[in-house]
Motif scaffolding. Structure first.
Motif, PDB file in Angstrom:
ATOM      1  N   LEU A  76      21.480  23.028  47.417  1.00 43.01           N
ATOM      2  CA  LEU A  76      22.065  22.905  48.751  1.00 43.01           C
ATOM      3  C   LEU A  76      23.581  22.924  48.639  1.00 43.01           C
ATOM      4  CD1 LEU A  76      21.487  22.518  51.755  1.00 43.01           C
ATOM      5  CD2 LEU A  76      21.473  20.050  51.366  1.00 43.01           C
ATOM      6  N   PHE A  77      24.190  23.935  49.227  1.00 39.44           N
ATOM      7  CA  PHE A  77      25.639  24.113  49.186  1.00 39.44           C
ATOM      8  C   PHE A  77      26.202  23.652  50.521  1.00 39.44           C
ATOM      9  CE2 PHE A  77      28.744  26.651  46.600  1.00 39.44           C
ATOM     10  CZ  PHE A  77      29.881  26.316  47.321  1.00 39.44           C
ATOM     11  N   ARG A  78      26.800  22.453  50.542  1.00 37.77           N
ATOM     12  CA  ARG A  78      27.405  21.934  51.772  1.00 37.77           C
ATOM     13  C   ARG A  78      28.875  22.370  51.812  1.00 37.77           C
ATOM     14  NH1 ARG A  78      23.929  18.479  54.212  1.00 37.77           N
ATOM     15  NH2 ARG A  78      22.474  17.278  52.916  1.00 37.77           N
ATOM     16  N   LEU A  79      29.171  23.335  52.669  1.00 37.00           N
ATOM     17  CA  LEU A  79      30.519  23.874  52.720  1.00 37.00           C
ATOM     18  C   LEU A  79      31.500  22.818  53.200  1.00 37.00           C
ATOM     19  CD1 LEU A  79      29.793  27.405  54.204  1.00 37.00           C
ATOM     20  CD2 LEU A  79      30.080  26.754  51.812  1.00 37.00           C
ATOM     21  N   ARG A  80      32.613  22.681  52.477  1.00 40.43           N
ATOM     22  CA  ARG A  80      33.641  21.702  52.786  1.00 40.43           C
ATOM     23  C   ARG A  80      35.000  22.389  52.785  1.00 40.43           C
ATOM     24  NH1 ARG A  80      32.254  16.309  50.980  1.00 40.43           N
ATOM     25  NH2 ARG A  80      34.383  16.027  50.296  1.00 40.43           N
ATOM     26  N   ALA A  81      35.971  21.768  53.402  1.00 40.78           N
ATOM     27  CA  ALA A  81      37.350  22.259  53.340  1.00 40.78           C
ATOM     28  C   ALA A  81      37.953  21.808  52.017  1.00 40.78           C
ATOM     29  CB  ALA A  81      38.150  21.724  54.520  1.00 40.78           C
ATOM     30  N   ASP A  82      37.384  22.300  50.943  1.00 37.06           N
ATOM     31  CA  ASP A  82      37.714  21.853  49.593  1.00 37.06           C
ATOM     32  C   ASP A  82      37.964  23.078  48.728  1.00 37.06           C
ATOM     33  OD1 ASP A  82      37.868  20.800  47.064  1.00 37.06           O
ATOM     34  OD2 ASP A  82      35.962  19.731  47.133  1.00 37.06           O
ATOM     35  N   PRO A  83      39.227  23.418  48.447  1.00 36.54           N
ATOM     36  CA  PRO A  83      39.523  24.604  47.622  1.00 36.54           C
ATOM     37  C   PRO A  83      38.811  24.593  46.277  1.00 36.54           C
ATOM     38  CG  PRO A  83      41.526  23.743  48.620  1.00 36.54           C
ATOM     39  CD  PRO A  83      40.451  22.734  48.890  1.00 36.54           C
ATOM     40  N   ALA A  84      38.654  23.401  45.680  1.00 37.98           N
ATOM     41  CA  ALA A  84      37.983  23.316  44.377  1.00 37.98           C
ATOM     42  C   ALA A  84      36.528  23.748  44.494  1.00 37.98           C
ATOM     43  CB  ALA A  84      38.067  21.890  43.831  1.00 37.98           C
ATOM     44  N   GLN A  85      35.865  23.382  45.606  1.00 42.63           N
ATOM     45  CA  GLN A  85      34.476  23.788  45.797  1.00 42.63           C
ATOM     46  C   GLN A  85      34.363  25.306  45.953  1.00 42.63           C
ATOM     47  OE1 GLN A  85      32.397  23.546  49.610  1.00 42.63           O
ATOM     48  NE2 GLN A  85      30.987  22.054  48.704  1.00 42.63           N
ATOM     49  N   TRP A  86      35.237  25.896  46.750  1.00 42.08           N
ATOM     50  CA  TRP A  86      35.199  27.344  46.958  1.00 42.08           C
ATOM     51  C   TRP A  86      35.513  28.108  45.679  1.00 42.08           C
ATOM     52  CZ3 TRP A  86      33.853  30.032  51.406  1.00 42.08           C
ATOM     53  CH2 TRP A  86      33.569  29.229  52.513  1.00 42.08           C
ATOM     54  N   ARG A  87      36.506  27.637  44.944  1.00 41.97           N
ATOM     55  CA  ARG A  87      36.854  28.296  43.681  1.00 41.97           C
ATOM     56  C   ARG A  87      35.688  28.220  42.698  1.00 41.97           C
ATOM     57  NH1 ARG A  87      41.113  25.681  42.850  1.00 41.97           N
ATOM     58  NH2 ARG A  87      40.439  24.184  41.258  1.00 41.97           N
ATOM     59  N   TRP A  88      35.075  27.035  42.630  1.00 44.09           N
ATOM     60  CA  TRP A  88      33.915  26.867  41.749  1.00 44.09           C
ATOM     61  C   TRP A  88      32.787  27.805  42.180  1.00 44.09           C
ATOM     62  CZ3 TRP A  88      28.778  25.804  41.716  1.00 44.09           C
ATOM     63  CH2 TRP A  88      28.212  25.335  40.533  1.00 44.09           C
ATOM     64  N   GLY A  89      32.545  27.895  43.486  1.00 44.35           N
ATOM     65  CA  GLY A  89      31.476  28.745  43.993  1.00 44.35           C
ATOM     66  C   GLY A  89      31.688  30.208  43.659  1.00 44.35           C
ATOM     67  N   LEU A  90      32.927  30.681  43.768  1.00 39.52           N
ATOM     68  CA  LEU A  90      33.220  32.088  43.437  1.00 39.52           C
ATOM     69  C   LEU A  90      33.022  32.353  41.946  1.00 39.52           C
ATOM     70  CD1 LEU A  90      36.385  32.671  45.660  1.00 39.52           C
ATOM     71  CD2 LEU A  90      34.109  33.670  45.981  1.00 39.52           C
ATOM     72  N   GLN A  91      33.441  31.392  41.116  1.00 41.98           N
ATOM     73  CA  GLN A  91      33.231  31.546  39.672  1.00 41.98           C
ATOM     74  C   GLN A  91      31.741  31.513  39.331  1.00 41.98           C
ATOM     75  OE1 GLN A  91      35.599  28.288  38.180  1.00 41.98           O
ATOM     76  NE2 GLN A  91      37.473  29.510  38.116  1.00 41.98           N
ATOM     77  N   PHE A  92      30.998  30.689  40.046  1.00 42.09           N
ATOM     78  CA  PHE A  92      29.543  30.623  39.861  1.00 42.09           C
ATOM     79  C   PHE A  92      28.919  31.989  40.162  1.00 42.09           C
ATOM     80  CE2 PHE A  92      25.254  29.864  41.517  1.00 42.09           C
ATOM     81  CZ  PHE A  92      24.709  29.048  40.528  1.00 42.09           C
ATOM     82  N   LEU A  93      29.333  32.607  41.265  1.00 44.61           N
ATOM     83  CA  LEU A  93      28.791  33.920  41.639  1.00 44.61           C
ATOM     84  C   LEU A  93      29.074  34.955  40.559  1.00 44.61           C
ATOM     85  CD1 LEU A  93      29.721  34.093  45.434  1.00 44.61           C
ATOM     86  CD2 LEU A  93      27.448  33.768  44.442  1.00 44.61           C
ATOM     87  N   ARG A  94      30.252  34.907  39.966  1.00 46.51           N
ATOM     88  CA  ARG A  94      30.591  35.879  38.919  1.00 46.51           C
ATOM     89  C   ARG A  94      29.709  35.718  37.690  1.00 46.51           C
ATOM     90  NH1 ARG A  94      36.081  35.262  40.799  1.00 46.51           N
ATOM     91  NH2 ARG A  94      36.523  33.626  39.286  1.00 46.51           N
ATOM     92  N   ASN A  95      29.098  34.544  37.528  1.00 49.68           N
ATOM     93  CA  ASN A  95      28.216  34.320  36.375  1.00 49.68           C
ATOM     94  C   ASN A  95      26.753  34.638  36.681  1.00 49.68           C
ATOM     95  OD1 ASN A  95      29.563  32.967  33.833  1.00 49.68           O
ATOM     96  ND2 ASN A  95      30.643  32.156  35.619  1.00 49.68           N
ATOM     97  N   CYS A  96      26.478  35.090  37.903  1.00 51.22           N
ATOM     98  CA  CYS A  96      25.091  35.379  38.291  1.00 51.22           C
ATOM     99  C   CYS A  96      24.696  36.814  37.979  1.00 51.22           C
ATOM    100  CB  CYS A  96      24.891  35.080  39.778  1.00 51.22           C
ATOM    101  SG  CYS A  96      24.933  33.320  40.180  1.00 51.22           S
ATOM    102  N   THR A  97      25.141  37.325  36.852  1.00 51.75           N
ATOM    103  CA  THR A  97      24.725  38.657  36.404  1.00 51.75           C
ATOM    104  C   THR A  97      23.780  38.508  35.219  1.00 51.75           C
ATOM    105  OG1 THR A  97      26.539  38.906  34.805  1.00 51.75           O
ATOM    106  CG2 THR A  97      26.976  39.587  37.103  1.00 51.75           C
ATOM    107  N   ALA A  98      22.979  39.525  34.986  1.00 53.69           N
ATOM    108  CA  ALA A  98      22.014  39.468  33.885  1.00 53.69           C
ATOM    109  C   ALA A  98      22.719  39.325  32.541  1.00 53.69           C
ATOM    110  CB  ALA A  98      21.139  40.716  33.897  1.00 53.69           C
ATOM    111  N   GLU A  99      23.833  40.024  32.386  1.00 58.08           N
ATOM    112  CA  GLU A  99      24.546  39.994  31.115  1.00 58.08           C
ATOM    113  C   GLU A  99      25.123  38.614  30.828  1.00 58.08           C
ATOM    114  OE1 GLU A  99      28.267  42.287  28.851  1.00 58.08           O
ATOM    115  OE2 GLU A  99      27.653  42.871  30.876  1.00 58.08           O
TER     116      GLU A  99
END
Length: 393
Positions: A76-99
């Motif tokens: 459950l991703f509760r969106l917040r006005a938190d730059p650290a959360q958004w930055r973490w989320g974008l980095q998480f997405l970049r790691n969602c590749t098979a490689e």
């Protein structure tokens, strides 16, 4: 050398043990009133060296979007006005590749297997008891999952864990990791802390750790509400709170708190209760047996440093386990708990040196702190002692 370890969870206490075994003078500081009272207190109990896989993998982003409106969703991703959360989320997405998934999983498993071997040696040397169950981890696939080569059949799963018999019709299959095990991380942490004290490690609890003091490129002390604590070297092992102390030093740790839940209930019918540690893949739950207790843990909630227990999520865990194992436990005596896992976007811990020669990191283990504690602690002890570690993270 005199070493100060910040944090008395399973990671910090284990690190203190290995540093003391290497001949160092060690002091441990923690804000709580005893060891293991944060993330280590009631986790799922699995030591999953072989069954270690990052949360970040193909398919997760789409699934997470579907889950955003479900209060009882596994992630459950509760969106917040938190730059650290958004930055973490974008980095998480970049790691969602098979490689990247394949690479990160291999690194997790390498550290996990090394750590499991260190734990086995520690147990042999000390005789420490922590409700260990060494019958492997069985991953269960249900709810329409297609049978794949290498899976155990439902009949084979029941043969490994007879308590699965009533739900055999719901099983697609399973995968068995026979070398993995389980145990009570809190009981281990408390027991090892006592062994540390008996071997000369000093613990100071209920300490308000305010930050580091530094001169140029060297850490000169730890500021607390009581005093300035000085040492030759320092180990930051404060889990989800590590970034808060590291940031003023110019160290940006990719760690964000990932709230997890667990439910513990007494065994009601031993014949209906599992003894093999299990993973429910569909609901992202782990189930462990701890003596006469059942521990069910899982789910992930990104909601900052909030530790409030959401009863909907706890009730969902209880409902699921009673569906799978009716009669195994007593839900009327269930206790719920929530803790903050120090998660990184790639699931890899932050273990090693920093730009400060006398500051070391042992944090960011996410859901695998119990699994990786001994390996990480031994690795840090080697680095502090000037030895080349036996494993890379």
């Amino acid at each position: 050398m005199r070493i100060v370890v910040l944090g008395a969870g399973v990671v910090g206490v284990t690190c203190a043990w290995y540093l003391r075994q290497a001949g160092h003078e060690v002091q441990v500081l923690d804000r709580r009133e005893g060891p293991g009272l944060e993330t280590s207190f009631a986790n799922g109990g699995q030591i999953s060296a072989d069954h270690a896989a990052p949360w970040a993998k193909p398919g997760v982003p789409l699934q997470a979007l579907k889950w955003m409106t479900q209060e009882d969703a596994p992630l459950l991703f509760r969106l917040r006005a938190d730059p650290a959360q958004w930055r973490w989320g974008l980095q998480f997405l970049r790691n969602c590749t098979a490689e990247r998934f394949k690479e990160n999983a291999a690194r997790l498993q390498r550290l996990g297997r090394y750590s499991r071997a260190q734990l086995q040696d520690l147990r042999k040397d000390t005789g420490i008891q922590y409700d260990r169950v060494a019958r492997g981890i069985l991953v269960l696939y249900t709810e329409g999952r297609q049978f794949e080569p290498g899976m155990k059949t439902p009949d084979e799963c029941v043969a490994l864990e007879p308590a699965l018999a009533p739900m055999k019709h719901r099983l697609t299959g399973g995968r068995m990791y026979p070398e993995d095990e389980s145990g009570d991380a809190y009981k281990f942490t408390v027991g090892l802390a006592k062994l540390c004290e008996a071997n000369g490690v000093a613990f100071e609890f209920a300490v308000d750790i305010q930050g580091f003091s530094r001169e140029k490129e060297k850490i000169t002390g730890i500021r607390t509400s009581k005093a300035l604590v000085q040492a030759d070297a320092y180990v930051l092992a404060l889990g989800s709170y590590s970034p808060l102390l590291a940031r003023p030093l110019g160290i940006d740790l990719p760690i964000y708190p990932l709230k997890g839940y667990s439910v513990t209930m007494p065994v009601k019918d031993p014949a209906a209760a599992w003894t093999v540690s299990l993973s429910d893949e569909a609901h992202k739950l782990v189930l462990s047996r701890m003596g006469d207790r059942l521990r069910i843990a899982g789910t992930a909630e990104l909601n900052g440093y909030d530790t409030t227990i959401n009863t909907v999520r706890c009730e969902a865990i209880v409902k699921r386990v009673m569906e799978l194992f009716p009669g195994a436990g007593d839900p009327s005596k269930a206790t719920c708990w929530a803790g903050l896992r120090p998660a990184t976007p790639d699931n890899l811990p932050c273990v090693g040196r920093t730009k400060y020669p006398n500051l070391f990191l042992n944090t960011g283990h996410g859901t695998l702190g119990w699994t990786h504690a001994c390996g990480s602690g031994k690795l840090i002890a080697d680095l502090v002692s000037g030895r080349r570690p036996e494993v890379e993270t």
